[in-house]
Design an enzyme around this catalytic site. Sequence first.
Site, PDB file in Angstrom:
ATOM      1  N   HIS A  49      33.674  91.939   0.614  1.00 32.00           N
ATOM      2  CA  HIS A  49      33.837  93.460   0.308  1.00 32.00           C
ATOM      3  C   HIS A  49      34.505  93.956   1.247  1.00 32.00           C
ATOM      4  O   HIS A  49      34.497  93.600   2.498  1.00 32.00           O
ATOM      5  CB  HIS A  49      32.205  93.960   0.368  1.00 32.00           C
ATOM      6  CG  HIS A  49      31.318  93.675  -0.910  1.00 32.00           C
ATOM      7  ND1 HIS A  49      31.460  94.221  -2.109  1.00 32.00           N
ATOM      8  CD2 HIS A  49      30.092  92.723  -1.063  1.00 32.00           C
ATOM      9  CE1 HIS A  49      30.560  93.680  -2.818  1.00 32.00           C
ATOM     10  NE2 HIS A  49      29.891  92.754  -2.252  1.00 32.00           N
ATOM     11  N   VAL A 172      10.481  74.431   9.003  1.00 35.01           N
ATOM     12  CA  VAL A 172       9.723  75.060  10.137  1.00 35.01           C
ATOM     13  C   VAL A 172       8.312  75.528   9.844  1.00 35.01           C
ATOM     14  O   VAL A 172       8.364  76.596   8.701  1.00 35.01           O
ATOM     15  CB  VAL A 172      10.510  76.245  10.861  1.00 35.01           C
ATOM     16  CG1 VAL A 172       9.470  76.922  11.978  1.00 35.01           C
ATOM     17  CG2 VAL A 172      11.806  75.696  11.563  1.00 35.01           C
ATOM     18  N   CYS A 402      36.364  63.730 -12.776  1.00 39.77           N
ATOM     19  CA  CYS A 402      35.945  64.622 -13.310  1.00 39.77           C
ATOM     20  C   CYS A 402      37.204  65.167 -14.132  1.00 39.77           C
ATOM     21  O   CYS A 402      38.249  65.568 -13.313  1.00 39.77           O
ATOM     22  CB  CYS A 402      35.458  65.877 -12.346  1.00 39.77           C
ATOM     23  SG  CYS A 402      35.308  67.465 -12.937  1.00 39.77           S
TER      24      CYS A 402
HETATM   25  C1  LIG Z   1      22.664  88.565  -6.436  1.00 40.99           C
HETATM   26  C2  LIG Z   1      23.228  88.830  -5.043  1.00 40.99           C
HETATM   27  C3  LIG Z   1      24.475  88.953  -5.128  1.00 40.99           C
HETATM   28  C4  LIG Z   1      25.370  89.177  -4.049  1.00 40.99           C
HETATM   29  N1  LIG Z   1      26.365  89.573  -3.698  1.00 40.99           N
HETATM   30  C5  LIG Z   1      27.275  89.577  -2.525  1.00 40.99           C
HETATM   31  C6  LIG Z   1      28.628  89.632  -2.200  1.00 40.99           C
HETATM   32  O1  LIG Z   1      29.359  89.566  -3.359  1.00 40.99           O
HETATM   33  N2  LIG Z   1      29.242  89.703  -1.144  1.00 40.99           N
HETATM   34  C7  LIG Z   1      28.432  89.691  -0.011  1.00 40.99           C
HETATM   35  O2  LIG Z   1      28.919  89.948   1.021  1.00 40.99           O
HETATM   36  N3  LIG Z   1      27.226  89.355   0.008  1.00 40.99           N
HETATM   37  C8  LIG Z   1      26.455  89.461  -1.205  1.00 40.99           C
HETATM   38  N4  LIG Z   1      25.135  88.925  -1.418  1.00 40.99           N
HETATM   39  C9  LIG Z   1      24.344  88.784  -0.190  1.00 40.99           C
HETATM   40  C10 LIG Z   1      24.518  87.390   0.348  1.00 40.99           C
HETATM   41  O3  LIG Z   1      24.554  86.339  -0.617  1.00 40.99           O
HETATM   42  C11 LIG Z   1      23.504  87.356   1.597  1.00 40.99           C
HETATM   43  O4  LIG Z   1      23.246  88.184   2.237  1.00 40.99           O
HETATM   44  C12 LIG Z   1      23.572  85.923   2.185  1.00 40.99           C
HETATM   45  O5  LIG Z   1      23.933  84.894   1.401  1.00 40.99           O
HETATM   46  C13 LIG Z   1      22.342  85.776   3.196  1.00 40.99           C
HETATM   47  O6  LIG Z   1      22.742  84.614   3.875  1.00 40.99           O
HETATM   48  P1  LIG Z   1      21.561  83.903   4.742  1.00 40.99           P
HETATM   49  O7  LIG Z   1      22.125  82.832   5.534  1.00 40.99           O
HETATM   50  O8  LIG Z   1      20.814  85.027   5.585  1.00 40.99           O
HETATM   51  O9  LIG Z   1      20.277  83.511   3.728  1.00 40.99           O
HETATM   52  P2  LIG Z   1      20.349  82.231   2.872  1.00 40.99           P
HETATM   53  O10 LIG Z   1      21.621  81.582   2.525  1.00 40.99           O
HETATM   54  O11 LIG Z   1      19.105  82.431   2.028  1.00 40.99           O
HETATM   55  O12 LIG Z   1      19.972  81.147   3.913  1.00 40.99           O
HETATM   56  C14 LIG Z   1      18.535  80.922   4.560  1.00 40.99           C
HETATM   57  C15 LIG Z   1      18.397  79.622   4.728  1.00 40.99           C
HETATM   58  O13 LIG Z   1      16.973  79.416   5.583  1.00 40.99           O
HETATM   59  C16 LIG Z   1      16.268  78.440   4.874  1.00 40.99           C
HETATM   60  N5  LIG Z   1      15.114  78.624   5.407  1.00 40.99           N
HETATM   61  C17 LIG Z   1      14.199  79.437   4.909  1.00 40.99           C
HETATM   62  N6  LIG Z   1      12.757  78.980   5.512  1.00 40.99           N
HETATM   63  C18 LIG Z   1      12.927  77.998   6.280  1.00 40.99           C
HETATM   64  C19 LIG Z   1      12.149  77.357   7.039  1.00 40.99           C
HETATM   65  N7  LIG Z   1      10.970  77.661   7.179  1.00 40.99           N
HETATM   66  N8  LIG Z   1      12.639  76.234   7.893  1.00 40.99           N
HETATM   67  C20 LIG Z   1      13.906  75.876   7.686  1.00 40.99           C
HETATM   68  N9  LIG Z   1      14.850  76.511   7.072  1.00 40.99           N
HETATM   69  C21 LIG Z   1      14.169  77.625   6.241  1.00 40.99           C
HETATM   70  C22 LIG Z   1      16.420  78.427   3.662  1.00 40.99           C
HETATM   71  O14 LIG Z   1      16.305  77.288   2.684  1.00 40.99           O
HETATM   72  C23 LIG Z   1      18.000  78.892   3.553  1.00 40.99           C
HETATM   73  O15 LIG Z   1      18.851  77.662   3.460  1.00 40.99           O
HETATM   74  C24 LIG Z   1      24.391  88.665  -2.502  1.00 40.99           C
HETATM   75  C25 LIG Z   1      23.141  88.528  -2.971  1.00 40.99           C
HETATM   76  C26 LIG Z   1      22.529  88.051  -4.000  1.00 40.99           C
HETATM   77  C27 LIG Z   1      21.112  87.606  -3.947  1.00 40.99           C
END
Ligand SMILES: Cc1cc2nc3c(=O)[nH]c(=O)nc-3n(C[C@H](O)[C@H](O)[C@H](O)COP(=O)(O)OP(=O)(O)OC[C@H]3O[C@@H](n4cnc5c(N)ncnc54)[C@H](O)[C@@H]3O)c2cc1C
Length: 483
Positions: A49, A172, A402
């Site tokens: 974005h 965790v 593929c």
């Molecule tokens: C529908 C949708 C559309 C979006 N579109 C955009 C976009 O176009 N552009 C943009 O900038 N953002 C977008 N976002 C937001 C973006 O995808 C998220 O902000 C980002 O992926 C979050 O990353 P994260 O690493 O915080 O979370 P996640 O990718 O969810 O990673 C968290 C990780 O923690 C792990 N975890 C959880 N609990 C534990 C535990 N107890 N022990 C060990 N590991 C654990 C999980 O398995 C996971 O791998 C979108 C989100 C969604 C859902």
Amino acid sequence: MYDVAIIGAGIVGASVARELSRYDLKVCLIEKENDVSEGATKANSAIVHAGYDPEEGTDMARLNVRGCHLTEVYTKELDVPYKKIGSLVVAFSEEEMEHVEMLFHRGNANGVPDQKILNREELLKMEPNIGDTAVGALYSPSAGIVGPWEFTIALTENAVVNGVELLLDTEVVDIKKEEDVFTIYTANAELDPIQTKYIVNAAGIYSDAIMNMVGEQEFKIRPRRGQYFVLDKSQGELAHHVIFQCPTALGKGILVSPTVHGNLLVGPDAEDNVERDEIGTTKERMDYIRETADKSIKGINYRESIRNFAGLRAQSDRSDFIIEEAKSVKGLINLAGIKSPGLTSAPAIAEDAAEILKNIGLEMNKKENFNPTRRQTHFMSLSPEEKAAKIKEDPKFGRIICRCENITEGEIVEAIHRPVGALTVDGVKRRVRPGMGRCQGGFCGPRVLEIISRELDLPLEDIMQDKNGSYILVGETKNRGEE
Ligand SMILES: Cc1cc2nc3c(=O)[nH]c(=O)nc-3n(C[C@H](O)[C@H](O)[C@H](O)COP(=O)(O)OP(=O)(O)OC[C@H]3O[C@@H](n4cnc5c(N)ncnc54)[C@H](O)[C@@H]3O)c2cc1C
């Protein structure tokens, strides 16, 4: 004893791991799944974005604009698919045109470069298939598209090459703090409890659960689901920019966008009151997405849809991202409520996390030998001479596995043996794309299975499609057992 343990290997945790790998620190990245990028990072719109959407003065606005810039730099360093195609917020009435103007001013205040308001004629020149009722648009040329899981894999690989320890299959389950040391208990029976001076909580929709293991409840996460269509490359040329409608209270609305690999993406909706494991799609929502998207771009042929999927946004009970040391636990940094634009902002969130750690006492000295680059083979983009040389060096590059995406056996073998190598069929798919094409793995899936089994020296029955438990082969069909 680790200096920092990062919990969660999505785009946020991976970005923090790579950022901290610039320093002389002992860092581990802990992930409950058998691969990185298995949470929200696997299922989103993949948009980088520009930054006109978040309210001025918020962390979201600052980190979005900085993250948009850093994503361009890091994807080059790490050989990740990225295209700066620009975005359009399309207005379908004069009232919506006022909203577009508001976004233009907000974008300028947030520091978004080179924005422009377009009238219908200008818009039509850029997007000939735009809906008949479109009256104008906000054009933001700094917006782009990226491969979200490719980016996360690349960041993690680079972090590992620079000394970070990746602990997969390590959920965790509890955290204790005594004196200044955290002890992290995990469900990984092969691992002793992990001791660390600092924790970075990047656990996405489970970040509140991690917080609550060791401190008071400081925030709550409520998942907000979004569903999508992925269309075949035959539809990929219908739009040339990321095409949004005007945002609503529920978010940025339904978009139509090309993907970095030439497909067309349509979605997402926004649905509250879903559970943390509800990542299925529903007919009712998909129908709504289709009808809404038809207003933006004419002529999308949904018979060319090759996959549907849904992702869960980590919506918190605060409006901004939560990027802070926990109030009830010193040394625990929460990176929580990272909804959209979290993918874009992640590299900048990682800079903030490093700054917070430094400010609360972590000694951070830059490494002299930090290697910022990473490369992988893209066989089809080589010149004929380079291809011939590659096949001479390793004949596996001469065998296409593929046919939809033209991926060679050599690339698959490389993906399995890289620093954060693929262990599953979908792990290979996310790294080098066999199974991403029109046949969705119908042809290449069994071949990929055989290659993983051979390369990792594991029985075929032990290879999974994706997450743990997703076995593909469960027994021999002709084995009738004891009669
Ligand atoms: C529908 C949708 C559309 C979006 N579109 C955009 C976009 O176009 N552009 C943009 O900038 N953002 C977008 N976002 C937001 C973006 O995808 C998220 O902000 C980002 O992926 C979050 O990353 P994260 O690493 O915080 O979370 P996640 O990718 O969810 O990673 C968290 C990780 O923690 C792990 N975890 C959880 N609990 C534990 C535990 N107890 N022990 C060990 N590991 C654990 C999980 O398995 C996971 O791998 C979108 C989100 C969604 C859902």
